[in-house]
Design a protein around this motif. Structure first.
Motif, PDB file in Angstrom:
ATOM      1  N   MET A   1       3.274 -10.616  10.102  1.00  0.00           N
ATOM      2  CA  MET A   1       2.869  -9.596   9.160  1.00  0.00           C
ATOM      3  C   MET A   1       1.581  -8.969   9.681  1.00  0.00           C
ATOM      4  O   MET A   1       0.650  -9.653  10.055  1.00  0.00           O
ATOM      5  N   LYS A   2       1.559  -7.666   9.652  1.00  0.00           N
ATOM      6  CA  LYS A   2       0.413  -6.896  10.098  1.00  0.00           C
ATOM      7  C   LYS A   2      -0.528  -6.667   8.931  1.00  0.00           C
ATOM      8  O   LYS A   2      -0.100  -6.663   7.776  1.00  0.00           O
ATOM      9  N   GLN A   3      -1.818  -6.480   9.201  1.00  0.00           N
ATOM     10  CA  GLN A   3      -2.773  -6.152   8.150  1.00  0.00           C
ATOM     11  C   GLN A   3      -3.255  -4.723   8.350  1.00  0.00           C
ATOM     12  O   GLN A   3      -3.484  -4.290   9.480  1.00  0.00           O
ATOM     13  N   MET A   4      -3.366  -4.006   7.242  1.00  0.00           N
ATOM     14  CA  MET A   4      -3.848  -2.635   7.273  1.00  0.00           C
ATOM     15  C   MET A   4      -5.009  -2.507   6.302  1.00  0.00           C
ATOM     16  O   MET A   4      -4.962  -3.036   5.195  1.00  0.00           O
ATOM     17  N   GLU A   5      -6.035  -1.776   6.733  1.00  0.00           N
ATOM     18  CA  GLU A   5      -7.140  -1.470   5.835  1.00  0.00           C
ATOM     19  C   GLU A   5      -6.874  -0.095   5.236  1.00  0.00           C
ATOM     20  O   GLU A   5      -6.585   0.861   5.952  1.00  0.00           O
ATOM     21  N   VAL A   6      -6.902  -0.038   3.919  1.00  0.00           N
ATOM     22  CA  VAL A   6      -6.642   1.220   3.205  1.00  0.00           C
ATOM     23  C   VAL A   6      -7.790   1.483   2.236  1.00  0.00           C
ATOM     24  O   VAL A   6      -8.562   0.580   1.916  1.00  0.00           O
ATOM     25  N   THR A   7      -7.870   2.714   1.767  1.00  0.00           N
ATOM     26  CA  THR A   7      -8.903   3.091   0.800  1.00  0.00           C
ATOM     27  C   THR A   7      -8.236   3.735  -0.407  1.00  0.00           C
ATOM     28  O   THR A   7      -7.429   4.649  -0.269  1.00  0.00           O
ATOM     29  N   ILE A   8      -8.597   3.203  -1.576  1.00  0.00           N
ATOM     30  CA  ILE A   8      -8.111   3.752  -2.834  1.00  0.00           C
ATOM     31  C   ILE A   8      -9.327   4.020  -3.709  1.00  0.00           C
ATOM     32  O   ILE A   8     -10.125   3.109  -3.954  1.00  0.00           O
ATOM     33  N   MET A   9      -9.476   5.246  -4.121  1.00  0.00           N
ATOM     34  CA  MET A   9     -10.624   5.673  -4.935  1.00  0.00           C
ATOM     35  C   MET A   9     -11.949   5.235  -4.323  1.00  0.00           C
ATOM     36  O   MET A   9     -12.848   4.753  -5.001  1.00  0.00           O
ATOM     37  N   GLY A  10     -12.060   5.378  -3.000  1.00  0.00           N
ATOM     38  CA  GLY A  10     -13.307   5.071  -2.318  1.00  0.00           C
ATOM     39  C   GLY A  10     -13.552   3.605  -2.038  1.00  0.00           C
ATOM     40  O   GLY A  10     -14.567   3.249  -1.441  1.00  0.00           O
ATOM     41  N   GLN A  11     -12.657   2.728  -2.426  1.00  0.00           N
ATOM     42  CA  GLN A  11     -12.834   1.299  -2.195  1.00  0.00           C
ATOM     43  C   GLN A  11     -11.820   0.831  -1.160  1.00  0.00           C
ATOM     44  O   GLN A  11     -10.636   1.173  -1.235  1.00  0.00           O
ATOM     45  N   SER A  12     -12.284   0.034  -0.197  1.00  0.00           N
ATOM     46  CA  SER A  12     -11.415  -0.458   0.878  1.00  0.00           C
ATOM     47  C   SER A  12     -10.686  -1.721   0.456  1.00  0.00           C
ATOM     48  O   SER A  12     -11.239  -2.571  -0.247  1.00  0.00           O
ATOM     49  N   TYR A  13      -9.444  -1.821   0.917  1.00  0.00           N
ATOM     50  CA  TYR A  13      -8.612  -2.996   0.671  1.00  0.00           C
ATOM     51  C   TYR A  13      -7.930  -3.372   1.976  1.00  0.00           C
ATOM     52  O   TYR A  13      -7.515  -2.488   2.738  1.00  0.00           O
ATOM     53  N   LEU A  14      -7.787  -4.659   2.237  1.00  0.00           N
ATOM     54  CA  LEU A  14      -7.050  -5.143   3.390  1.00  0.00           C
ATOM     55  C   LEU A  14      -5.708  -5.654   2.864  1.00  0.00           C
ATOM     56  O   LEU A  14      -5.654  -6.601   2.070  1.00  0.00           O
ATOM     57  N   LEU A  15      -4.621  -4.994   3.274  1.00  0.00           N
ATOM     58  CA  LEU A  15      -3.293  -5.308   2.746  1.00  0.00           C
ATOM     59  C   LEU A  15      -2.384  -5.826   3.841  1.00  0.00           C
ATOM     60  O   LEU A  15      -2.439  -5.361   4.982  1.00  0.00           O
ATOM     61  N   GLY A  16      -1.501  -6.743   3.491  1.00  0.00           N
ATOM     62  CA  GLY A  16      -0.462  -7.205   4.409  1.00  0.00           C
ATOM     63  C   GLY A  16       0.656  -6.182   4.439  1.00  0.00           C
ATOM     64  O   GLY A  16       0.986  -5.577   3.415  1.00  0.00           O
ATOM     65  N   CYS A  17       1.227  -6.012   5.620  1.00  0.00           N
ATOM     66  CA  CYS A  17       2.278  -5.001   5.779  1.00  0.00           C
ATOM     67  C   CYS A  17       3.285  -5.506   6.809  1.00  0.00           C
ATOM     68  O   CYS A  17       2.894  -5.921   7.903  1.00  0.00           O
ATOM     69  N   PRO A  18       4.578  -5.478   6.491  1.00  0.00           N
ATOM     70  CA  PRO A  18       5.567  -5.895   7.487  1.00  0.00           C
ATOM     71  C   PRO A  18       5.586  -4.912   8.662  1.00  0.00           C
ATOM     72  O   PRO A  18       5.284  -3.732   8.494  1.00  0.00           O
ATOM     73  N   GLU A  19       5.926  -5.409   9.825  1.00  0.00           N
ATOM     74  CA  GLU A  19       6.029  -4.564  11.011  1.00  0.00           C
ATOM     75  C   GLU A  19       6.970  -3.407  10.713  1.00  0.00           C
ATOM     76  O   GLU A  19       8.042  -3.600  10.144  1.00  0.00           O
ATOM     77  N   GLY A  20       6.558  -2.209  11.067  1.00  0.00           N
ATOM     78  CA  GLY A  20       7.380  -1.034  10.844  1.00  0.00           C
ATOM     79  C   GLY A  20       7.226  -0.437   9.455  1.00  0.00           C
ATOM     80  O   GLY A  20       7.808   0.594   9.161  1.00  0.00           O
ATOM     81  N   GLY A  21       6.443  -1.070   8.585  1.00  0.00           N
ATOM     82  CA  GLY A  21       6.284  -0.576   7.224  1.00  0.00           C
ATOM     83  C   GLY A  21       5.005   0.209   7.006  1.00  0.00           C
ATOM     84  O   GLY A  21       4.667   0.533   5.871  1.00  0.00           O
ATOM     85  N   GLU A  22       4.297   0.522   8.092  1.00  0.00           N
ATOM     86  CA  GLU A  22       3.002   1.188   7.969  1.00  0.00           C
ATOM     87  C   GLU A  22       3.101   2.552   7.282  1.00  0.00           C
ATOM     88  O   GLU A  22       2.284   2.874   6.421  1.00  0.00           O
TER      89      GLU A  22
END
Length: 103
Positions: A1-22
């Motif tokens: 499982m890959k990890q992606m850093e995303v931002t929602i309403m100015g706050q960062s979150y580190l989320l798990g993401c299956p390969e190819g689901g980016e």
């Protein structure tokens, strides 16, 4: 499982993401961010938790109201009839005689 850093309403979150689901995860994050930002910008709700709950409810409602994509039913199979199946059906009919015919 890959990890992606995303931002929602100015706050960062580190989320798990299956390969190819980016791409799908990025689209979902963008949709959640838009919904939460719209609620915040309307000015009636300030608490981040309440904004998140309202955004989740709005998105769930939109999903429930979306037209369902009809999946065609598979073509009906030809009824199977072999001597063995016919004999089995006859035996089942005899065993269930007091309840009626099986077929």
């Amino acid at each position: 499982m890959k990890q992606m850093e995303v931002t929602i309403m100015g706050q960062s979150y580190l989320l798990g993401c299956p390969e190819g689901g980016e791409a799908a995860l990025s689209a979902a994050v963008a949709q959640v961010d838009r919904e939460m930002s719209a609620i915040r910008d309307a000015g009636k709700v300030k608490a981040r938790e309440r904004i998140a709950v309202l955004a989740a409810l709005n998105l769930a409602y939109q999903l429930a109201e979306a037209p369902r994509v009809a999946v065609p039913a598979p073509a009906p199979a030809e009824p199977m009839s072999t001597p063995e199946i016919d004999a089995l059906v006859k035996r089942l009919d005899e065993a269930l005689e007091h309840d009626g015919q099986l077929l």
